[in-house]
Scaffold this motif. Structure first.
Motif, PDB file in Angstrom:
ATOM      1  N   UNK A 379       0.723  -1.303  -0.076  1.00 42.77           N
ATOM      2  CA  UNK A 379       0.014  -0.177  -0.120  1.00 42.77           C
ATOM      3  C   UNK A 379       0.815   1.257   0.025  1.00 42.77           C
ATOM      4  N   UNK A 380       1.787   1.056   0.556  1.00 39.13           N
ATOM      5  CA  UNK A 380       2.786   2.525   0.470  1.00 39.13           C
ATOM      6  C   UNK A 380       3.497   2.794  -0.684  1.00 39.13           C
ATOM      7  N   UNK A 381       3.892   1.656  -1.625  1.00 39.59           N
ATOM      8  CA  UNK A 381       4.214   2.021  -2.990  1.00 39.59           C
ATOM      9  C   UNK A 381       2.898   2.534  -3.800  1.00 39.59           C
ATOM     10  N   UNK A 382       1.765   2.176  -3.347  1.00 42.38           N
ATOM     11  CA  UNK A 382       0.590   2.523  -4.078  1.00 42.38           C
ATOM     12  C   UNK A 382       0.489   4.036  -3.937  1.00 42.38           C
ATOM     13  N   UNK A 383       0.572   4.566  -2.848  1.00 40.68           N
ATOM     14  CA  UNK A 383       0.619   5.817  -2.317  1.00 40.68           C
ATOM     15  C   UNK A 383       1.747   6.706  -3.145  1.00 40.68           C
ATOM     16  N   UNK A 384       2.625   6.190  -3.206  1.00 41.15           N
ATOM     17  CA  UNK A 384       3.804   6.906  -3.678  1.00 41.15           C
ATOM     18  C   UNK A 384       3.488   7.086  -5.260  1.00 41.15           C
ATOM     19  N   UNK A 385       3.328   6.107  -6.006  1.00 45.40           N
ATOM     20  CA  UNK A 385       2.870   6.228  -7.332  1.00 45.40           C
ATOM     21  C   UNK A 385       1.898   7.043  -7.637  1.00 45.40           C
ATOM     22  N   UNK A 386       0.780   6.902  -6.753  1.00 50.87           N
ATOM     23  CA  UNK A 386      -0.474   7.988  -6.923  1.00 50.87           C
ATOM     24  C   UNK A 386       0.059   9.166  -7.000  1.00 50.87           C
ATOM     25  N   UNK A 387       0.728   9.743  -6.014  1.00 50.07           N
ATOM     26  CA  UNK A 387       1.600  11.108  -5.839  1.00 50.07           C
ATOM     27  C   UNK A 387       2.327  11.320  -7.048  1.00 50.07           C
ATOM     28  N   UNK A 388       3.045  10.611  -7.402  1.00 48.22           N
ATOM     29  CA  UNK A 388       3.649  10.992  -8.702  1.00 48.22           C
ATOM     30  C   UNK A 388       2.865  11.264  -9.813  1.00 48.22           C
ATOM     31  N   UNK A 389       1.950  10.365  -9.746  1.00 46.99           N
ATOM     32  CA  UNK A 389       0.697  10.321 -11.022  1.00 46.99           C
ATOM     33  C   UNK A 389       0.216  11.863 -11.179  1.00 46.99           C
ATOM     34  N   UNK A 390      -0.193  11.991  -9.889  1.00 51.33           N
ATOM     35  CA  UNK A 390      -1.069  13.397  -9.661  1.00 51.33           C
ATOM     36  C   UNK A 390      -0.153  14.646  -9.867  1.00 51.33           C
ATOM     37  N   UNK A 391       1.038  14.526  -9.649  1.00 51.20           N
ATOM     38  CA  UNK A 391       1.991  15.591  -9.850  1.00 51.20           C
ATOM     39  C   UNK A 391       2.231  15.882 -11.411  1.00 51.20           C
ATOM     40  N   UNK A 392       2.251  14.750 -12.237  1.00 49.05           N
ATOM     41  CA  UNK A 392       2.507  14.849 -13.824  1.00 49.05           C
ATOM     42  C   UNK A 392       1.332  15.229 -14.247  1.00 49.05           C
ATOM     43  N   UNK A 393      -0.013  14.897 -13.812  1.00 49.85           N
ATOM     44  CA  UNK A 393      -1.383  15.560 -14.211  1.00 49.85           C
ATOM     45  C   UNK A 393      -1.531  16.698 -14.032  1.00 49.85           C
ATOM     46  N   UNK A 394      -0.987  17.305 -12.829  1.00 48.01           N
ATOM     47  CA  UNK A 394      -1.193  18.877 -12.306  1.00 48.01           C
ATOM     48  C   UNK A 394      -0.226  19.700 -13.179  1.00 48.01           C
ATOM     49  N   UNK A 395       0.696  19.012 -13.807  1.00 46.84           N
ATOM     50  CA  UNK A 395       1.688  20.066 -14.749  1.00 46.84           C
ATOM     51  C   UNK A 395       0.854  20.543 -15.885  1.00 46.84           C
ATOM     52  N   UNK A 396       0.100  19.814 -16.359  1.00 46.41           N
ATOM     53  CA  UNK A 396      -0.662  20.189 -17.666  1.00 46.41           C
ATOM     54  C   UNK A 396      -1.679  21.368 -17.588  1.00 46.41           C
ATOM     55  N   UNK A 397      -2.197  21.816 -16.455  1.00 49.06           N
ATOM     56  CA  UNK A 397      -3.388  22.529 -16.431  1.00 49.06           C
ATOM     57  C   UNK A 397      -3.091  24.122 -16.992  1.00 49.06           C
ATOM     58  N   UNK A 398      -1.971  24.637 -16.641  1.00 48.92           N
ATOM     59  CA  UNK A 398      -1.727  25.898 -16.816  1.00 48.92           C
ATOM     60  C   UNK A 398      -1.144  25.998 -18.446  1.00 48.92           C
ATOM     61  N   UNK A 399      -0.551  25.048 -18.666  1.00 49.66           N
ATOM     62  CA  UNK A 399       0.349  24.752 -19.990  1.00 49.66           C
ATOM     63  C   UNK A 399      -0.791  24.695 -21.225  1.00 49.66           C
ATOM     64  N   UNK A 400      -1.864  23.729 -20.888  1.00 49.08           N
ATOM     65  CA  UNK A 400      -2.663  23.437 -21.943  1.00 49.08           C
ATOM     66  C   UNK A 400      -3.630  24.776 -22.161  1.00 49.08           C
ATOM     67  N   UNK A 401      -3.795  25.786 -21.342  1.00 49.39           N
ATOM     68  CA  UNK A 401      -4.379  26.916 -21.339  1.00 49.39           C
ATOM     69  C   UNK A 401      -3.581  27.850 -22.399  1.00 49.39           C
ATOM     70  N   UNK A 402      -2.316  27.985 -22.128  1.00 44.96           N
ATOM     71  CA  UNK A 402      -1.612  28.806 -23.010  1.00 44.96           C
ATOM     72  C   UNK A 402      -1.650  28.246 -24.424  1.00 44.96           C
ATOM     73  N   UNK A 403      -1.717  26.888 -24.666  1.00 46.72           N
ATOM     74  CA  UNK A 403      -1.759  26.567 -26.136  1.00 46.72           C
ATOM     75  C   UNK A 403      -3.166  27.006 -26.382  1.00 46.72           C
ATOM     76  N   UNK A 404      -4.107  26.980 -26.096  1.00 50.34           N
ATOM     77  CA  UNK A 404      -5.312  27.229 -26.717  1.00 50.34           C
ATOM     78  C   UNK A 404      -5.256  28.897 -27.047  1.00 50.34           C
ATOM     79  N   UNK A 405      -4.666  29.697 -26.144  1.00 52.40           N
ATOM     80  CA  UNK A 405      -4.638  31.243 -26.288  1.00 52.40           C
ATOM     81  C   UNK A 405      -3.720  31.419 -27.579  1.00 52.40           C
TER      82      UNK A 405
END
Length: 492
Positions: A379-405
């Motif tokens: 379960x510890x490894x699960x939490x760690x990989x979920x955290x990394x997955x969420x970080x990589x997802x969050x990277x995109x929010x502002x960047x994809x907005x600039x693409x549209x603009x």
């Protein structure tokens, strides 16, 4: 925590195509709006709006924080449980353009106050719904979504009107930070109240008190009228017109085009279409994770023998507390990392933005898949990989907005934003919570009921998110093939 991507999209219209300007080294023009408002008053207004945004997203994620308790209380299958967040998001999605239209034309302070009062009252009322009235509980979540839309679409426009170009981006970034913070606090507040009181209903009785305070501060500290900038700064108007040019004699009058003409042009814009589909994949994954991950972690722990099955009125809520903390930390880290990576890599490669989005989506999908596979044993490894997955997802929010603009001409950006919001919610986070629950139901129905299959059904249904994430990365990769050509076309 994903937030709601539409918050990241709307206020950025107050910049005239940042990415395009960066490409040719020019500074984007801005419209000077003279004001005599004291800086101290403006800061107080921002503080009030940030507090309201915090409450807004706490309310959004209270249900996922105590999902196991709600499921047990109403005796729900996974499919019916997922319907709660789907109804919320659908109502939010449909109401947002309406409030954007109203906010462009009527007093925004009154609309904000009415929205806060409405969603706080409905949230409080939902805490008294009994077991036999599940449909009313679903309806209450939809009504909260409508109230939430009134705030999310209007509050950022007030901030955009209070500050000039330099300060505005910084202040809006502070406002955005409360999206992951509020989302994480929603998990933690719900789990904490359920644990301390032994009754999950109390989780719905805290934010109405906070909403009452926010309403009082709004009445006392926010001016009744705030001078508006041009209508080009209004992001959720779906008229497709740049109206309001006649409000100021020195504002350049843009050629009017019909909504159908704008939509036709956007459909032919490959960068816009591909990046919007990539954003939809992001919304699908974040919507499913936000709704189901604490429950999935609980079932994994039950299978491992780390916690007993929930046979009490109040179930173990530690996973919601941990996941809430992860959401706050990864959201802030991902947004900052994405903005910094884009700022540096744009100087090297004109295709940096879509390549950043593609890479982060592929890595997020990989981390999520690994987290699902190791959940039954570590379960510890699960939490760690979920955290990394969420970080990589969050990277995109502002960047994809600039693409549209910078790939869409300024006169069509309002329509582009509205369409992107509609598509990303309709095909993304509006349906993913219900779909994951429905797949889990179907798998359980084909096997002997057991704790093992209760876990495996959710594990297998979550694999859908990993594959959707890969498709999202592919769409961003396709965007990189067209982005330079579409950026030049938008500058003409």
């Amino acid at each position: 925590e994903h937030e709601d991507t539409n918050l990241l999209l709307q206020p950025l219209l107050d910049r005239q195509s940042y990415g395009a300007a960066a490409a040719d080294g020019t500074q984007c023009p801005s419209v000077a709006v003279p004001r005599n408002s004291p800086a101290k008053r403006d800061c107080l207004v921002v503080a009030v709006l940030c507090f309201g945004n915090l409450i807004n997203f706490i309310d959004w994620f209270i249900v996922p924080g105590i999902l196991l308790d709600i499921q047990k209380y109403f005796g729900l299958s996974d499919g019916k449980t997922g319907l709660l967040q789907t109804v919320f998001t659908l109502c939010y999605m449909l109401a947002a353009p309406i409030f954007g239209y109203l906010g462009d034309r009527y007093n925004r302070k009154i609309i904000l106050g009415a929205g806060i009062f409405f969603w706080s009252g409905v949230t409080l009322g939902s805490s008294f719904i009994t077991q036999s009235h599940y449909k009313i509980f679903v309806l209450s979540r939809g009504l909260v979504g409508i109230g939430s839309a009134s705030y999310s679409t209007i509050a950022p426009t007030i901030i955009a009107d209070l500050f000039e170009e330099g300060k505005r981006t910084t202040v809006l970034s502070i406002f955005y930070i409360f999206i992951p913070v509020g989302s994480g606090c929603g998990y933690m507040l719900a789990a904490g109240m359920a644990k301390s009181t032994g009754d999950w209903h109390w989780a719905f009785r805290v934010t109405p008190c906070m909403g009452g305070l926010a309403l009082l501060l709004l009445i006392l500290l926010v001016p009744h009228k705030i001078q508006r900038k041009t209508a080009a700064h209004r992001a959720l108007s779906i008229s497709g017109m740049i109206g309001g040019a006649d409000e100021k004699p020195d504002v350049y009058r843009t050629t009017r085009t019909s909504w159908c003409q704008d939509v036709g042009s956007l459909v032919k814009n490959c960068s816009f279409v591909c990046s919007s589909l990539g954003l939809t994949a992001m919304a699908f994954v974040t919507g499913a994770l936000g709704m189901w991950m604490p429950l999935f972690l609980y079932r994994a722990q039950v299978v491992q023998g780390l916690v007993p099955p929930c046979l009490q009125d109040s179930c173990n809520s530690s996973n919601s507390l941990i996941f809430g903390g992860i959401t706050i930390g990864t959201g802030i880290l991902g947004i900052i990392a994405g903005a910094e990576a884009a700022r540096h890599l744009r100087k090297i490669n004109n295709k940096a933005d879509p390549l950043i989005c593609a890479t982060s989506m592929f890595l997020s999908a990989l981390c999520l898949y690994i987290a699902l596979m190791v959940a039954q044993t570590n379960i510890l490894s699960t939490f760690i990989f979920i955290a990394f997955g969420e970080v990589f997802l969050s990277v995109n929010w502002a960047v994809v907005t600039d693409i549209l603009l910078y790939v869409v001409a300024p006169r069509r950006q309002s329509t582009a934003i509205a369409l992107q919001i509609l598509v990303s919610h309709l095909l993304g986070d509006a349906g993913s919570p219900y779909l994951i629950g429905a797949i889990s139901n179907a798998i359980q129905a084909r096997n002997v009921p057991s704790l093992q299959w209760s876990f495996r059904s959710m594990q297998y249904s979550f694999v859908t998110c990993a594959f959707v994430g890969v498709f999202g990365g592919g769409f961003f990769l396709l965007t990189s093939f067209y982005v330079e050509e579409d950026r030049k076309e938008a500058q003409r």
